[in-house]
Structures are given as structure tokens and as C-alpha cells.
Write an enzyme that holds these catalytic residues in place. Structure first.
Site, PDB file in Angstrom:
ATOM      1  N   CYS A   1     -10.140  -4.916   0.368  1.00  0.00           N
ATOM      2  CA  CYS A   1     -11.413  -3.979   0.433  1.00  0.00           C
ATOM      3  C   CYS A   1     -12.212  -4.341  -0.650  1.00  0.00           C
ATOM      4  O   CYS A   1     -11.934  -5.229  -1.535  1.00  0.00           O
ATOM      5  CB  CYS A   1     -10.808  -2.820   0.379  1.00  0.00           C
ATOM      6  SG  CYS A   1     -10.203  -2.028  -1.155  1.00  0.00           S
TER       7      CYS A   1
ATOM      8  N   CYS B   1     -10.562  -3.626  -4.178  1.00  0.00           N
ATOM      9  CA  CYS B   1      -9.536  -4.469  -4.541  1.00  0.00           C
ATOM     10  C   CYS B   1     -10.275  -5.982  -4.994  1.00  0.00           C
ATOM     11  O   CYS B   1      -9.732  -6.830  -5.819  1.00  0.00           O
ATOM     12  CB  CYS B   1      -8.631  -5.051  -3.359  1.00  0.00           C
ATOM     13  SG  CYS B   1      -7.432  -3.444  -3.265  1.00  0.00           S
TER      14      CYS B   1
ATOM     15  N   GLU C   1      -2.987  -4.643  -2.927  1.00  0.00           N
ATOM     16  CA  GLU C   1      -3.439  -5.649  -4.302  1.00  0.00           C
ATOM     17  C   GLU C   1      -3.358  -4.702  -5.639  1.00  0.00           C
ATOM     18  O   GLU C   1      -2.923  -5.378  -6.441  1.00  0.00           O
ATOM     19  CB  GLU C   1      -4.976  -5.874  -3.883  1.00  0.00           C
ATOM     20  CG  GLU C   1      -5.023  -6.749  -2.664  1.00  0.00           C
ATOM     21  CD  GLU C   1      -5.245  -6.198  -1.562  1.00  0.00           C
ATOM     22  OE1 GLU C   1      -4.517  -4.996  -1.223  1.00  0.00           O
ATOM     23  OE2 GLU C   1      -6.096  -6.609  -0.560  1.00  0.00           O
TER      24      GLU C   1
ATOM     25  N   ASN D   1       0.727  -1.131   0.123  1.00  0.00           N
ATOM     26  CA  ASN D   1       0.000   0.043  -0.030  1.00  0.00           C
ATOM     27  C   ASN D   1       1.021   1.348   0.091  1.00  0.00           C
ATOM     28  O   ASN D   1       1.979   1.203   0.453  1.00  0.00           O
ATOM     29  CB  ASN D   1      -1.038  -0.084   1.120  1.00  0.00           C
ATOM     30  CG  ASN D   1      -0.367  -0.092   2.472  1.00  0.00           C
ATOM     31  OD1 ASN D   1       0.664  -0.750   2.693  1.00  0.00           O
ATOM     32  ND2 ASN D   1      -1.050   0.428   3.646  1.00  0.00           N
TER      33      ASN D   1
ATOM     34  N   CYS E   1      -3.860   0.400  -2.455  1.00  0.00           N
ATOM     35  CA  CYS E   1      -3.887  -0.651  -1.833  1.00  0.00           C
ATOM     36  C   CYS E   1      -2.616  -1.531  -2.344  1.00  0.00           C
ATOM     37  O   CYS E   1      -2.434  -1.731  -3.510  1.00  0.00           O
ATOM     38  CB  CYS E   1      -5.269  -1.274  -1.925  1.00  0.00           C
ATOM     39  SG  CYS E   1      -6.646  -0.688  -0.683  1.00  0.00           S
TER      40      CYS E   1
HETATM   41  N1  THU Z   1      -5.196  -1.840   2.609  1.00  0.00           N
HETATM   42  C1  THU Z   1      -4.603  -2.494   1.680  1.00  0.00           C
HETATM   43  O1  THU Z   1      -3.701  -2.245   1.085  1.00  0.00           O
HETATM   44  N2  THU Z   1      -5.289  -3.612   1.194  1.00  0.00           N
HETATM   45  C2  THU Z   1      -6.671  -4.250   1.806  1.00  0.00           C
HETATM   46  O2  THU Z   1      -7.085  -5.079   1.314  1.00  0.00           O
HETATM   47  C3  THU Z   1      -7.234  -3.326   2.824  1.00  0.00           C
HETATM   48  C4  THU Z   1      -6.532  -2.117   3.244  1.00  0.00           C
HETATM   49  C5  THU Z   1      -4.599  -0.695   3.006  1.00  0.00           C
HETATM   50  C6  THU Z   1      -5.120   0.680   2.443  1.00  0.00           C
HETATM   51  C7  THU Z   1      -4.611   1.547   3.488  1.00  0.00           C
HETATM   52  O3  THU Z   1      -3.263   2.170   3.013  1.00  0.00           O
HETATM   53  C8  THU Z   1      -4.301   0.848   4.798  1.00  0.00           C
HETATM   54  O4  THU Z   1      -4.419  -0.402   4.492  1.00  0.00           O
HETATM   55  C9  THU Z   1      -5.605   1.153   5.918  1.00  0.00           C
HETATM   56  O5  THU Z   1      -6.774   1.073   5.367  1.00  0.00           O
END
Ligand code: THU
Length: 132
Positions: free
Chosen positions: A85, A88, A54, A41, A52
């Protein structure tokens, strides 16, 4: 799942830029060729501009000219495996069949194995744009 995919997600997670949430996430996808692409991320002071893990892994895959995911791993330092999320889930569904395995893991070793289809039931896909 082979350990190499989760290891790639764990390694790339360390490069996450997450000064706002302090929540680092790593993701890795394996493709039909057997190659692994990973992403972390990357947050931004303008919060909605953050991306994110992903999304980063998918971008790396497409940049390499690959578009077919056969396996996914996501890892974070949380008590329970962090579910991808909603955005993603849709991004993964673009490049992965419903039965593709998604391993959600914690740094401490808890894992939850699911599939792209179970993460996004009733997904919107190209067939929904067919004219009646
Ligand atoms: N985040 C991800 O990178 N992937 C996910 O599937 C869930 C959330 C990150 C986004 C943000 O930078 C941090 O986690 C907090 O939400």
C-alpha cells in the site's frame, strides 16, 4: 532473492490477525547485518487502527536496533502478487535505498520483483526540507 527471506514472510503470515478482511499478509526485511525481521498484518475492530505486515516487519527491525534494509519480501494468498500500500511504500523508503529489491509473492508461487524506487517514484525525502 534468497529463499530464506520469502520463507520468513510465508511463515509469519500464518500469525496474521485478519478477522475483518480475511486477508493475511506476511512481510520480511533483510538488513545490512544479514538479519531477517518479519511481520504480519494486525487488524483491529476499529478498522483504521489495523497495521500492515510491512509495518510490523519494520517495527521489529527498529526494535532490534537496525535501520538499513537491503531486501524485502511480501506474500499473500491472492491470484496476483499484492502491491504494498502507499503508506508501506513510504515506510520502506525511510529505511531502504531506491535500488533495494522488493519481491511480491503469492502463496501459489507467482512472484513479481520490483524495487523500492519503482514502488515510490518521486518520493518525499529529507532533501525536500532543505531551505532555499
Ligand atoms: N495489507 C498489508 O498487510 N500489506 C499490504 O501491502 C497491503 C494490505 C493488509 C492490510 C489489511 O489488514 C489487509 O491487508 C487488507 O487490506
Amino acid at each position: 532473492m534468497s529463499d530464506d527471506l520469502l520463507a520468513a514472510a510465508r511463515t509469519v503470515r500464518e500469525n496474521a490477525h485478519a478477522p475483518y478482511s480475511n486477508f493475511k499478509v506476511g512481510a520480511a526485511v533483510r538488513t545490512k547485518s544479514g538479519a531477517i525481521y518479519s511481520g504480519c498484518n494486525v487488524e483491529n475492530v476499529a478498522y483504521p487502527e489495523g497495521t500492515c505486515a510491512e509495518a510490523g516487519a519494520i517495527a521489529a527491525m527498529a526494535a532490534a536496533g537496525e535501520y538499513e534494509i537491503t531486501e524485502v519480501a511480501v506474500i499473500a494468498d491472492s491470484p496476483e502478487p499484492v502491491p504494498c500500500c502507499g503508506g508501506c511504500r513510504q515506510k520502506l523508503a525511510e529505511f531502504a535505498a531506491r535500488d533495494v529489491t522488493v519481491t511480491l509473492a503469492t502463496i501459489s508461487g507467482v512472484t513479481l520483483v520490483t524495487t523500492v524506487g519503482d514502488l515510490l517514484p518521486g518520493a518525499f525525502d529529507a532533501s525536500h526540507m532543505d531551505k532555499a
